[in-house]
Design a protein around this motif. Structure first.
Motif, PDB file in Angstrom:
ATOM      1  N   PHE A   1       0.830  -1.201   0.000  1.00 45.71           N
ATOM      2  CA  PHE A   1       0.000   0.000   0.000  1.00 45.71           C
ATOM      3  C   PHE A   1       0.870   1.258   0.000  1.00 45.71           C
ATOM      4  CE2 PHE A   1      -2.154   3.367   2.408  1.00 45.71           C
ATOM      5  CZ  PHE A   1      -3.280   3.547   1.611  1.00 45.71           C
ATOM      6  N   VAL A   2       1.929   1.242   0.812  1.00 47.14           N
ATOM      7  CA  VAL A   2       2.830   2.398   0.851  1.00 47.14           C
ATOM      8  C   VAL A   2       3.507   2.597  -0.497  1.00 47.14           C
ATOM      9  CG1 VAL A   2       4.947   3.296   1.882  1.00 47.14           C
ATOM     10  CG2 VAL A   2       3.199   2.259   3.333  1.00 47.14           C
ATOM     11  N   ARG A   3       3.909   1.482  -1.108  1.00 47.96           N
ATOM     12  CA  ARG A   3       4.561   1.580  -2.407  1.00 47.96           C
ATOM     13  C   ARG A   3       3.611   2.135  -3.470  1.00 47.96           C
ATOM     14  NH1 ARG A   3       7.294  -3.817  -4.388  1.00 47.96           N
ATOM     15  NH2 ARG A   3       8.386  -3.419  -2.416  1.00 47.96           N
ATOM     16  N   LEU A   4       2.366   1.647  -3.459  1.00 46.32           N
ATOM     17  CA  LEU A   4       1.375   2.139  -4.411  1.00 46.32           C
ATOM     18  C   LEU A   4       1.118   3.621  -4.208  1.00 46.32           C
ATOM     19  CD1 LEU A   4      -0.746   1.633  -6.603  1.00 46.32           C
ATOM     20  CD2 LEU A   4      -2.362   1.005  -4.785  1.00 46.32           C
ATOM     21  N   THR A   5       1.014   4.029  -2.953  1.00 42.12           N
ATOM     22  CA  THR A   5       0.784   5.456  -2.669  1.00 42.12           C
ATOM     23  C   THR A   5       1.952   6.299  -3.165  1.00 42.12           C
ATOM     24  OG1 THR A   5      -0.499   4.860  -0.699  1.00 42.12           O
ATOM     25  CG2 THR A   5       0.319   7.124  -0.847  1.00 42.12           C
ATOM     26  N   ALA A   6       3.170   5.822  -2.948  1.00 48.90           N
ATOM     27  CA  ALA A   6       4.346   6.570  -3.390  1.00 48.90           C
ATOM     28  C   ALA A   6       4.384   6.682  -4.910  1.00 48.90           C
ATOM     29  CB  ALA A   6       5.614   5.885  -2.880  1.00 48.90           C
TER      30      ALA A   6
END
Length: 343
Positions: free
Chosen positions: A30-35
């Motif tokens: 999720f963090v990677r997608l947001t970034a």
């Protein structure tokens, strides 16, 4: 005989749903997608600013122009022209004014006489600025109720009088730096192919510089001047892009290569001033553009193709420094690999 077998029964239903625990890497994804979403949004916004803001604020920005004639007429012209748009210099006579245009000290000028206004322009130095100088000369002549005569000091060749082919050279110069780096990285990957990639980029830059110059000069008729000198300058511009790309990749991987490509595409291309000349962009944007390889390549191309090399030293220095910076990155990557191998 009683059986010792015991039976187990499932626990009674409690009416509450049971949920599986989330995967341990779910939050990381999720963090990677947001970034990624934020990064792509920032890239698109940067692209819009790089292409849109300079265009929205385009116009004359301290365009150097010369003027000659009676002192009263010269003083009157200086008072009329805004300082932030025009940088006016007085010259003793028309010969000095014409020489200033040929030496790129001025993009044009005016000879203010009692019987009319003579306008001197250099379309090859910047099409938009040349048109603005012509329009300004017409306005000055109209105020005096006298005719305006226009002399093109440094025009484009007759085959391409508007210089349309010059603006089309921007993308070939940029992709001439990106494409060979991409292809050579695929064909000769890793540290073992480092020197082969460098040799391939230099050979490509020389060949592609000659090919692009030949099309522009002999095919379209946009360029004039010494073919070999112009083609070498074109090749240096491509090498000044490709070598840093190779250096960034060798030291930082494809992330470094991608960052360099984004900067050159989103900033170097719109700020190059190849189609307009650097004086048609806002001061800060123009300065930044001339410090990047596409802008320096465009200025060097104008110098070699139309002004016999006048004004080429600055762009040459910028391109040489970019090429040397790329070589320095490759040397650092080579030494880092040597230390790892020795450890």
């Amino acid at each position: 005989m009683p059986s010792d077998t015991t039976q187990t029964f499932p626990p009674p239903e409690t009416g509450k749903a049971t949920h599986a625990a989330p995967a341990p890497d779910g939050r990381k994804r999720f963090v990677r997608l947001t970034a990624v979403v934020i990064g792509l949004t920032a890239a698109i916004t940067l692209m819009l600013c790089a292409f849109g803001l300079p265009s929205a604020n385009s116009g004359p920005h301290q365009v150097p122009v010369g003027v000659t004639g009676p002192q009263s007429a010269v003083d009157s012209l200086k008072a009329q022209l805004p300082d932030d748009e025009w940088d006016v210099t007085a010259y003793p006579d028309t010969q000095a004014l014409t020489r200033a245009v040929q030496d790129r000290d001025a993009l044009g000028g005016f000879s203010m006489e009692a019987d009319g206004v003579t306008v001197y322009t250099a379309a090859a130095g910047g099409q938009q600025a040349s048109g603005a100088i012509t329009a300004l000369g017409d306005s000055l002549a109209e105020r005096q109720s006298s005719p305006a005569t226009v002399h093109e000091v440094v025009p484009f060749p007759d085959d391409d009088p508007k210089g349309t082919g010059l603006a089309s050279a921007a993308l070939p110069m940029i992709f001439g730096g990106i494409l060979p780096a991409v292809v050579l990285l695929q064909l000769f990957p890793g540290h073992a192919g480092l020197r082969l990639r460098l040799a391939g980029v230099i050979a490509f830059a020389l060949a592609a510089g000659a090919a692009v110059t030949a099309v522009l000069q002999f095919g379209i008729g946009t360029l004039d001047g010494n073919f070999w000198l112009t083609s070498l300058g074109m090749g240096l511009g491509m090498a000044a892009l490709a070598i840093p790309f190779l250096g960034l990749e060798s030291l930082f991987g494809y992330a470094g290569f991608g960052a360099g490509s984004v900067v050159m595409m989103f900033l170097g291309n719109p700020l190059s001033g190849l189609g307009t000349g650097p004086y048609w962009l806002p001061d800060g944007w123009s300065t930044l553009g001339q410090l990047l390889p596409p802008g320096a390549s465009g200025s060097l191309l104008r110098s070699n193709a139309f002004f016999d090399g006048t004004g080429a030293s600055g762009p040459l220095l910028v391109l040489a420094l970019w090429a040397l910076a790329g070589l320095a990155l490759m040397v650092l990557a080579d030494r880092r690999h040597g230390k790892r191998a020795a450890a």
